[in-house]
Design an enzyme around this catalytic site. Structure first.
Site, PDB file in Angstrom:
ATOM      1  N   ASN A 147      52.389  10.468  59.603  1.00  0.00           N
ATOM      2  CA  ASN A 147      53.758  10.097  59.976  1.00  0.00           C
ATOM      3  C   ASN A 147      54.147  10.449  61.410  1.00  0.00           C
ATOM      4  O   ASN A 147      54.937   9.749  62.026  1.00  0.00           O
ATOM      5  CB  ASN A 147      54.767  10.646  58.965  1.00  0.00           C
ATOM      6  CG  ASN A 147      54.756  12.147  58.858  1.00  0.00           C
ATOM      7  OD1 ASN A 147      53.752  12.793  59.171  1.00  0.00           O
ATOM      8  ND2 ASN A 147      55.852  12.716  58.431  1.00  0.00           N
ATOM      9  N   GLU A 243      51.456  23.032  56.090  1.00  0.00           N
ATOM     10  CA  GLU A 243      52.787  22.445  56.320  1.00  0.00           C
ATOM     11  C   GLU A 243      52.888  21.249  55.396  1.00  0.00           C
ATOM     12  O   GLU A 243      52.271  20.206  55.653  1.00  0.00           O
ATOM     13  CB  GLU A 243      52.927  22.012  57.790  1.00  0.00           C
ATOM     14  CG  GLU A 243      52.775  23.128  58.809  1.00  0.00           C
ATOM     15  CD  GLU A 243      53.965  24.058  58.856  1.00  0.00           C
ATOM     16  OE1 GLU A 243      55.053  23.688  58.370  1.00  0.00           O
ATOM     17  OE2 GLU A 243      53.805  25.171  59.379  1.00  0.00           O
ATOM     18  N   CYS A 277      58.874  14.757  56.798  1.00  0.00           N
ATOM     19  CA  CYS A 277      58.785  15.800  55.763  1.00  0.00           C
ATOM     20  C   CYS A 277      60.131  16.456  55.490  1.00  0.00           C
ATOM     21  O   CYS A 277      60.309  17.061  54.435  1.00  0.00           O
ATOM     22  CB  CYS A 277      57.746  16.836  56.161  1.00  0.00           C
ATOM     23  SG  CYS A 277      57.934  17.349  57.861  1.00  0.00           S
TER      24      CYS A 277
HETATM   25  P1  NAP Z   1      47.870  13.445  52.959  1.00  0.00           P
HETATM   26  O1  NAP Z   1      47.502  12.268  52.142  1.00  0.00           O
HETATM   27  O2  NAP Z   1      47.881  14.774  52.317  1.00  0.00           O
HETATM   28  O3  NAP Z   1      46.879  13.429  54.215  1.00  0.00           O
HETATM   29  C1  NAP Z   1      46.987  14.373  55.242  1.00  0.00           C
HETATM   30  C2  NAP Z   1      45.634  14.541  55.893  1.00  0.00           C
HETATM   31  O4  NAP Z   1      44.734  15.153  54.966  1.00  0.00           O
HETATM   32  C3  NAP Z   1      44.981  13.219  56.303  1.00  0.00           C
HETATM   33  O5  NAP Z   1      44.281  13.401  57.502  1.00  0.00           O
HETATM   34  C4  NAP Z   1      44.047  12.970  55.141  1.00  0.00           C
HETATM   35  O6  NAP Z   1      42.976  12.119  55.469  1.00  0.00           O
HETATM   36  C5  NAP Z   1      43.564  14.372  54.877  1.00  0.00           C
HETATM   37  N1  NAP Z   1      42.932  14.575  53.568  1.00  0.00           N
HETATM   38  C6  NAP Z   1      43.035  13.814  52.455  1.00  0.00           C
HETATM   39  N2  NAP Z   1      42.280  14.349  51.461  1.00  0.00           N
HETATM   40  C7  NAP Z   1      41.701  15.471  51.958  1.00  0.00           C
HETATM   41  C8  NAP Z   1      40.832  16.460  51.437  1.00  0.00           C
HETATM   42  N3  NAP Z   1      40.392  16.420  50.175  1.00  0.00           N
HETATM   43  N4  NAP Z   1      40.452  17.480  52.241  1.00  0.00           N
HETATM   44  C9  NAP Z   1      40.885  17.564  53.507  1.00  0.00           C
HETATM   45  N5  NAP Z   1      41.707  16.644  54.075  1.00  0.00           N
HETATM   46  C10 NAP Z   1      42.112  15.607  53.301  1.00  0.00           C
HETATM   47  O7  NAP Z   1      49.316  13.253  53.636  1.00  0.00           O
HETATM   48  P2  NAP Z   1      49.900  11.976  54.353  1.00  0.00           P
HETATM   49  O8  NAP Z   1      50.209  10.942  53.325  1.00  0.00           O
HETATM   50  O9  NAP Z   1      49.062  11.597  55.533  1.00  0.00           O
HETATM   51  O10 NAP Z   1      51.255  12.594  54.939  1.00  0.00           O
HETATM   52  C11 NAP Z   1      52.419  12.696  54.204  1.00  0.00           C
HETATM   53  C12 NAP Z   1      52.643  14.102  53.728  1.00  0.00           C
HETATM   54  O11 NAP Z   1      52.642  15.000  54.817  1.00  0.00           O
HETATM   55  C13 NAP Z   1      54.008  14.256  53.086  1.00  0.00           C
HETATM   56  O12 NAP Z   1      53.895  15.022  51.920  1.00  0.00           O
HETATM   57  C14 NAP Z   1      54.815  15.002  54.140  1.00  0.00           C
HETATM   58  O13 NAP Z   1      55.885  15.747  53.651  1.00  0.00           O
HETATM   59  C15 NAP Z   1      53.768  15.879  54.740  1.00  0.00           C
HETATM   60  N6  NAP Z   1      54.190  16.325  56.061  1.00  0.00           N
HETATM   61  C16 NAP Z   1      54.565  17.630  56.221  1.00  0.00           C
HETATM   62  C17 NAP Z   1      55.008  18.079  57.469  1.00  0.00           C
HETATM   63  C18 NAP Z   1      55.397  19.516  57.708  1.00  0.00           C
HETATM   64  O14 NAP Z   1      55.404  19.927  58.873  1.00  0.00           O
HETATM   65  N7  NAP Z   1      55.724  20.268  56.696  1.00  0.00           N
HETATM   66  C19 NAP Z   1      55.075  17.182  58.534  1.00  0.00           C
HETATM   67  C20 NAP Z   1      54.702  15.860  58.309  1.00  0.00           C
HETATM   68  C21 NAP Z   1      54.256  15.438  57.070  1.00  0.00           C
HETATM   69  P3  NAP Z   1      43.006  10.560  55.022  1.00  0.00           P
HETATM   70  O15 NAP Z   1      44.130   9.927  55.762  1.00  0.00           O
HETATM   71  O16 NAP Z   1      41.679  10.071  55.444  1.00  0.00           O
HETATM   72  O17 NAP Z   1      43.219  10.525  53.538  1.00  0.00           O
END
Ligand code: NAP
Length: 468
Positions: A147, A243, A277
């Site tokens: 995002n 995070e 988020c």
């Molecule tokens: P996500 O699906 O959890 O993916 C995040 C990252 O993790 C991507 O690079 C993803 O790669 C990777 N990943 C997936 N499976 C993994 C595994 N088994 N081991 C290690 N890495 C893995 O999250 P998203 O859909 O990209 O982002 C949305 C989420 O991020 C929301 O829940 C949002 O709240 C959270 N977020 C939190 C913050 C904060 O600062 N608290 C800020 C922004 C977003 P792939 O893309 O290749 O699957």
């Protein structure tokens, strides 16, 4: 990809698509296990060079990266807008924020210091002096979500380099372009070879390879709760910062400035189509002013321009995939079937969902208790501040929350009683400047970002004691 200072491709290409219409905007190469190992190896080999750099050299390097990023602002904004589908005006803001994050990281490099330890405060410490120095943890694996592909990466890479570490960055598969461009910028600024590597490919395989690699000392992860928990469970002795997500809430008291509160709630709910988020997902409005707030918010939401992300007039564009848009549509349907009223929006066209406002959302539906990560907000009425605080706290998450009121007693009562990482008074929870401590409690994560705080997590205090 970018490994040991060089762009790398392989025999496993995959198109990167503009989420808005599915058109191709680039090619990603899916890393093999050997390439992940090569990236970690390059980072490990760069550690001596990073440790040798003086704090001033690290700071200057980050300052050059800040300047170069701003020089390439429009190109980087277009890359971010194309890979995420976010409106170009929001992508420009992200580039500006990413640059500021680098600048704060440069400043923190100058302030990296340990402390003098009062050894003779213990009887056994007589005749001893001691100090701590902050040493890099080593190879940092930075795993980032789709995002905010640029700024959230800089929140990890900036402090890691300031602290003398080397980095392997794994961006989200949907949004790898800005990450690779940024690695090129760092190279042009004179970063030691291998100190920043970018590997792309599916989180399941690439992420696991990073988490299991013994040379990785720390994993700094931003993303979903499920993946965060998996990493934490597999990481063993590695340092882990998480995070994660939230379903952020804001309380609107009866004495609030409603014009301001409504405008900020609309912005806080619908920026980047709610894929933030700390997006405002749950609004609790005092019963006396609820209707007026709802009217103002509906009016504000209907004014938002929906369109192509590259059009400067666009406020709302697509979600990251059609599947995510369908999920949001389904959650709205589930809430309505359970008694909620849909007052505006909610229609889906491909991956784009019109900004949706609902009232009377039951507490047990997905829209109340899970993270929506879409352009949708529920507004519910309450009768007492205690009730509102209890409803804000009725969440598995705890990233940020807020209150609008002119009563300082109420504002600070809520600030003390709401269980979150950050509390905003007369501001929506979807507010962040990049130097502030940022992170959550409960399922929203562990650790804090913001360069000053991240650099602490990315360095170890080493004690040096001497006898006098
Ligand atoms: P996500 O699906 O959890 O993916 C995040 C990252 O993790 C991507 O690079 C993803 O790669 C990777 N990943 C997936 N499976 C993994 C595994 N088994 N081991 C290690 N890495 C893995 O999250 P998203 O859909 O990209 O982002 C949305 C989420 O991020 C929301 O829940 C949002 O709240 C959270 N977020 C939190 C913050 C904060 O600062 N608290 C800020 C922004 C977003 P792939 O893309 O290749 O699957």
């Amino acid at each position: 990809m970018f490994i040991a200072g060089q762009p790398v491709t392989n025999a496993h290409p995959k198109p990167v698509e503009l989420p808005y219409d599915g058109s191709e905007v680039g090619i990603i190469y899916q890393a093999t296990k050997e390439e992940v190992e090569a990236a970690v190896g390059a980072a490990a080999a760069a550690l001596p060079a990073m440790r040798e750099m003086t704090l001033d050299e690290r700071s200057s390097l980050l300052r050059r990266a800040y300047q170069k990023l701003l020089e390439r602002r429009e190109e980087m904004a277009l890359a971010v807008s194309s890979e995420t589908g976010k409106p170009i005006k929001e992508a420009r803001l992200e580039v500006d924020r990413a640059a500021i994050t680098l600048l704060f990281s440069a400043e923190e490099a100058h302030r990296l210091h340990g402390e003098v330890v009062p050894m003779d405060a213990s009887p056994a410490g007589k005749g001893r002096m001691a100090m701590t120095v902050r040493e890099p943890v080593g190879v940092v694996a930075a795993i980032t979500p789709f995002n905010f592909p640029l700024n959230l990466a800089m929140h990890k890479i900036g402090p890691a380099l300031a602290g003398g570490n080397a980095v392997v960055h794994k961006p989200a598969s949907a949004t790898p372009i800005s990450a690779v461009l940024m690695a090129g910028i760092f190279k042009d600024c004179g970063l030691p070879r291998g100190a920043l590597n970018v590997i792309t490919g599916p989180g399941g395989s690439v992420g696991d390879a990073l988490v299991f690699d013994k040379r990785v000392a720390m994993i700094t992860f931003t993303g979903s709760v499920d993946v965060g928990l998996r990493i934490r469970n597999l990481a063993g002795m590695k340092r882990v910062t998480l995070e994660l997500g939230s379903n952020s809430a804001v309380i609107i008291e009866e004495d609030a400035d409603l014009e301001e509160a409504a405008a900020r709630c609309v912005a806080g709910s619908f920026a980047h189509s709610g894929q933030v988020c700390i997006s405002v997902q749950r609004v609790f409005a005092h019963r006396k002013i609820r209707n007026e707030l709802v009217e103002r918010m509906v009016e504000g939401a209907r004014k938002l321009a929906i369109g192509h992300p590259h059009d400067s007039a666009t406020d709302i564009s697509s979600l990251i995939t059609v599947g995510e848009a369908e999920r949001v549509e389904h959650w709205i349907g589930e809430a309505v079937a359970s008694g909620a009223k849909l007052l505006t929006g909610g229609q889906r066209r491909r991956a784009t969902v019109e900004p949706a406002i609902l009232t009377d959302v039951p507490p047990n539906v997905s829209l109340s208790c899970r993270e929506a990560f879409g352009p949708v907000v529920g507004i519910n009425a309450y009768d007492s501040l205690d009730e509102a605080i209890a409803r804000v706290n009725d969440s598995e998450y705890g990233l940020q929350a807020g209150i609008y009121t002119r009563d300082i007693q109420k504002a600070f009562r809520a600030a003390r009683q709401v269980h979150v990482g950050g509390f905003l008074i007369n501001e929506v929870p979807q507010y962040r400047v990049d130097q502030m401590p940022y992170g959550g409690v409960k399922l929203s994560g562990t650790g804090r970002e913001g360069p000053k705080y991240a650099i602490e997590e990315m360095t170890e205090p080493k004690l040096i004691c001497w006898k006098v």
